[in-house]
Design a protein around this motif. Structure first.
Motif, PDB file in Angstrom:
ATOM      1  N   ASN A   1       0.834  -1.194   0.000  1.00 45.47           N
ATOM      2  CA  ASN A   1       0.000   0.000   0.000  1.00 45.47           C
ATOM      3  C   ASN A   1       0.886   1.267   0.000  1.00 45.47           C
ATOM      4  O   ASN A   1       1.708   1.464   0.892  1.00 45.47           O
ATOM      5  CB  ASN A   1      -0.873  -0.050   1.266  1.00 45.47           C
ATOM      6  CG  ASN A   1      -1.799   1.126   1.366  1.00 45.47           C
ATOM      7  OD1 ASN A   1      -1.373   2.268   1.235  1.00 45.47           O
ATOM      8  ND2 ASN A   1      -3.065   0.839   1.594  1.00 45.47           N
ATOM      9  N   LYS A   2       0.707   2.118  -1.029  1.00 47.47           N
ATOM     10  CA  LYS A   2       1.587   3.277  -1.221  1.00 47.47           C
ATOM     11  C   LYS A   2       1.495   4.273  -0.050  1.00 47.47           C
ATOM     12  O   LYS A   2       2.512   4.769   0.437  1.00 47.47           O
ATOM     13  CB  LYS A   2       1.188   3.958  -2.539  1.00 47.47           C
ATOM     14  CG  LYS A   2       2.151   5.005  -3.007  1.00 47.47           C
ATOM     15  CD  LYS A   2       1.794   5.471  -4.405  1.00 47.47           C
ATOM     16  CE  LYS A   2       2.405   6.804  -4.735  1.00 47.47           C
ATOM     17  NZ  LYS A   2       1.692   7.956  -4.222  1.00 47.47           N
ATOM     18  N   ASP A   3       0.263   4.531   0.397  1.00 48.25           N
ATOM     19  CA  ASP A   3       0.072   5.483   1.499  1.00 48.25           C
ATOM     20  C   ASP A   3       0.750   4.998   2.777  1.00 48.25           C
ATOM     21  O   ASP A   3       1.384   5.762   3.506  1.00 48.25           O
ATOM     22  CB  ASP A   3      -1.423   5.651   1.805  1.00 48.25           C
ATOM     23  CG  ASP A   3      -2.069   6.561   0.785  1.00 48.25           C
ATOM     24  OD1 ASP A   3      -1.326   7.183   0.004  1.00 48.25           O
ATOM     25  OD2 ASP A   3      -3.320   6.629   0.749  1.00 48.25           O
ATOM     26  N   GLU A   4       0.582   3.713   3.024  1.00 46.27           N
ATOM     27  CA  GLU A   4       1.163   3.131   4.231  1.00 46.27           C
ATOM     28  C   GLU A   4       2.700   3.179   4.169  1.00 46.27           C
ATOM     29  O   GLU A   4       3.376   3.478   5.149  1.00 46.27           O
ATOM     30  CB  GLU A   4       0.686   1.692   4.365  1.00 46.27           C
ATOM     31  CG  GLU A   4       0.643   1.231   5.818  1.00 46.27           C
ATOM     32  CD  GLU A   4       0.128  -0.192   5.934  1.00 46.27           C
ATOM     33  OE1 GLU A   4      -0.680  -0.618   5.079  1.00 46.27           O
ATOM     34  OE2 GLU A   4       0.568  -0.867   6.865  1.00 46.27           O
TER      35      GLU A   4
ATOM     36  N   GLU B   1       4.470   5.357   2.642  1.00 45.32           N
ATOM     37  CA  GLU B   1       4.905   6.740   2.881  1.00 45.32           C
ATOM     38  C   GLU B   1       4.848   7.086   4.367  1.00 45.32           C
ATOM     39  O   GLU B   1       5.759   7.689   4.917  1.00 45.32           O
ATOM     40  CB  GLU B   1       4.031   7.710   2.093  1.00 45.32           C
ATOM     41  CG  GLU B   1       4.571   7.880   0.688  1.00 45.32           C
ATOM     42  CD  GLU B   1       3.706   8.795  -0.153  1.00 45.32           C
ATOM     43  OE1 GLU B   1       3.837   8.691  -1.379  1.00 45.32           O
ATOM     44  OE2 GLU B   1       2.914   9.584   0.402  1.00 45.32           O
TER      45      GLU B   1
ATOM     46  N   THR C   1       9.380   5.984  -3.132  1.00 46.10           N
ATOM     47  CA  THR C   1       8.442   6.426  -2.077  1.00 46.10           C
ATOM     48  C   THR C   1       8.706   7.890  -1.716  1.00 46.10           C
ATOM     49  O   THR C   1       9.853   8.322  -1.637  1.00 46.10           O
ATOM     50  CB  THR C   1       8.622   5.543  -0.813  1.00 46.10           C
ATOM     51  OG1 THR C   1       8.554   4.187  -1.214  1.00 46.10           O
ATOM     52  CG2 THR C   1       7.567   5.835   0.222  1.00 46.10           C
TER      53      THR C   1
ATOM     54  N   LYS D   1       0.632  12.328   7.780  1.00 50.11           N
ATOM     55  CA  LYS D   1       0.749  10.882   8.020  1.00 50.11           C
ATOM     56  C   LYS D   1       2.207  10.557   8.336  1.00 50.11           C
ATOM     57  O   LYS D   1       3.102  10.838   7.535  1.00 50.11           O
ATOM     58  CB  LYS D   1       0.363  10.124   6.750  1.00 50.11           C
ATOM     59  CG  LYS D   1      -1.113   9.867   6.639  1.00 50.11           C
ATOM     60  CD  LYS D   1      -1.331   8.858   5.544  1.00 50.11           C
ATOM     61  CE  LYS D   1      -2.788   8.840   5.183  1.00 50.11           C
ATOM     62  NZ  LYS D   1      -3.019   8.216   3.903  1.00 50.11           N
TER      63      LYS D   1
END
Ligand SMILES: Cc1cc2nc3c(=O)[nH]c(=O)nc-3n(C[C@H](O)[C@H](O)[C@H](O)COP(=O)(O)OP(=O)(O)OC[C@H]3O[C@@H](n4cnc5c(N)ncnc54)[C@H](O)[C@@H]3O)c2cc1C
Length: 453
Positions: free
Chosen positions: A167-170, A172, A211, A270
């Motif tokens: 998961n890209k958001d995770e 980051e 990332t 985040k």
């Protein structure tokens, strides 16, 4: 000296210390202040009992380098017993002071009590989360070697987790860090992490090359390095921005859940790591009247570091707040103040014991400095404003000279030279107990938060 008699050791409730006919001075805390006090009284006609909850002195200004894998923790500490081998009048006991009993002239610790003729409190300061529970729970302070090791392991564990997450958001969030507090500790931490991101991450973590990793430095006021002249604060800001650190001034952090940082401007960041360097408060043992404390939980002292209302109790270092004309709100909580107060109190105590005249404490400000990265530092020394490579050289030299122990100086010097030429950092190891029941620390953070809410 009659310091080899241990008659009191059969009493279980007492800390076993040598009997003496000399005045007994109990010193609580072997940080910069406590140590300089003891060094000044080496082999003089007083008995010194040092009580510290750790068995070593910690050189706090280099904690950030331990936290960012730059140096090993054992090169910034020095064991008390080794330090005092040639001190005939010093006894060290490892204990945590819980309570001061001024009526009985004794302190109560987790291993028993000890009586004093004079008490010197030098317990320093602790992280102040200003009552924000979520940050106290999920953020990490930077006040001791265990804190620094915790940060190091946490950051590296996050990166390991980021490397295997699709998961890209995770990804980051796991590789991003928020540092709160734009004082020297926050600035130095941000600079060291920016170098880690630039020189180490691409080589060690090829999985994270694409990332969008962010390092944020958040400061509630409009200026970094409050104690520095404006031009050096501006220089620091421009160094950090060039190193790709996102600096947010006039911004405060309101909450953190281990994943998301909530700011006072209704924005969110985040980040799976929040390092808190935004506040400290005095670390006061119980037992003294509350009227001697100021708003920062520091103990108010007069110009002799003496606590009003207590004939034989003195406080030095971060824990003491001494209001003077030049420093109406007390001196800055820095090593030089602690060292100078320790020395001065030692001289004054000898004068008191010998019926000589005592002298007021006057702080001699030798200047302040901070390093932002390789060849980048700022220094304000008297009227001189220095930045860049010369400031970095001065910073390196002064810190190297201030570290206790030839071995430590050698280890740190070698480490710095290695990093200088290779752009590498040698200590990228996770040293934390594995948690089999939770699988990994990221899950652990999430579970802890779910439990709380
Ligand atoms: C990350 C960081 C970076 C810093 N950088 C700089 C810098 O670059 N330049 C600078 O001048 N200053 C710097 N400082 C500030 C400086 O380190 C402090 O001002 C200084 O350490 C204060 O000395 P102290 O002796 O009062 O307390 P400390 O050095 O904190 O020593 C307190 C001692 O008391 C012991 N203790 C505490 N409570 C108890 C208890 N109840 N019972 C028994 N023992 C106890 C502790 O174990 C410790 O050994 C930095 C501080 C930090 C945290």
């Amino acid at each position: 000296m009659t310091t080899d008699n241990y008659k009191n050791c059969s009493d279980n409730n007492r800390i076993c210390v040598p009997e003496t006919t000399l005045p007994r001075v109990v010193v609580v805390g072997g940080g910069f202040a406590g140590l300089s006090f003891i060094k000044q009284l080496k082999n003089k006609l007083v008995q010194l009992i040092l009580i510290d909850k750790g068995n070593h002195h910690q050189f706090l200004p280099l904690l950030y380098q331990v936290a960012t894998s730059g140096i090993a923790p054992d090169s910034i500490v020095f064991p008390f017993r080794k330090l005092f081998r040639k001190y005939k009048n010093v006894t060290y006991r490892m204990a945590e002071v819980l309570h001061v009993n001024p009526q009985k002239n004794r302190i109560e610790t987790n291993i028993g009590v000890v009586e004093y003729d004079y008490l010197v409190l030098a317990t320093g300061s602790t992280t102040n989360f200003f009552g924000i529970d979520s940050i106290a729970r999920f953020g990490i302070g930077l006040k001791s070697v265990p804190d620094a090791l915790d940060i190091r392991s946490h950051l590296l564990q996050n990166l390991e987790q980021a490397a295997i997450t699709c998961n890209k958001d995770e990804k980051e969030a796991l590789s991003s860090v928020v540092i709160v507090g734009g004082g020297p500790a926050g600035v130095e931490m941000a600079g060291a992490l920016a170098e880690f991101k630039k020189y180490i991450l691409p080589k060690d973590y090829p999985e994270l090359r694409s990332t969008n990793i962010k390092i944020h430095l958040i400061e509630a006021t409009g200026k970094l390095l409050q104690e520095m002249p404006e031009e050096l604060s501006d220089k620091t800001l421009s160094y950090l921005e060039k190193m790709d650190v996102e600096v947010l001034l006039n911004t405060a952090v309101e909450a953190y859940n281990g994943e998301i940082v909530k700011l006072n401007n209704a924005k969110f960041i985040k980040a799976s790591a929040l390092i808190w360097t935004a506040g400290i408060k005095g670390k006061v043992p119980a037992g003294l009247d509350i009227s001697v404390l100021n708003r920062q939980n520091r103990i108010k002292v007069d110009r002799l570091n003496h606590v009003e209302g207590y004939d034989n109790i003195f406080v030095i270092g971060d824990l003491a707040v001494m209001e003077t004309k030049k420093y109406p709100r007390g001196h800055p909580m820095v090593a030089q103040v602690a060292i100078q107060q320790g020395r001065k109190l030692a001289d004054n105590l000898l004068a008191i014991l010998n019926n000589k005249t005592v002298d007021d404490f006057e702080y001699k400000d030798k200047g302040s400095m901070a390093t932002i990265g390789k060849k980048k530092a700022v220094a304000s020394i008297r009227n001189l404003r220095i930045s860049g490579f010369p400031a970095w050289l001065i910073w390196s030299f002064i810190h190297l000279m201030s570290i206790i122990g030839v071995r430590n100086k050698f280890l740190i010097g070698l480490n710095w030279m290695w990093s200088y030429f290779t752009y590498d950092k040698g200590d990228r190891v996770i040293i934390r107990k594995y948690q089999p029941e939770t699988g990994n620390h990221h899950e652990m953070i999430k579970k802890a938060f779910e439990l709380k809410n």
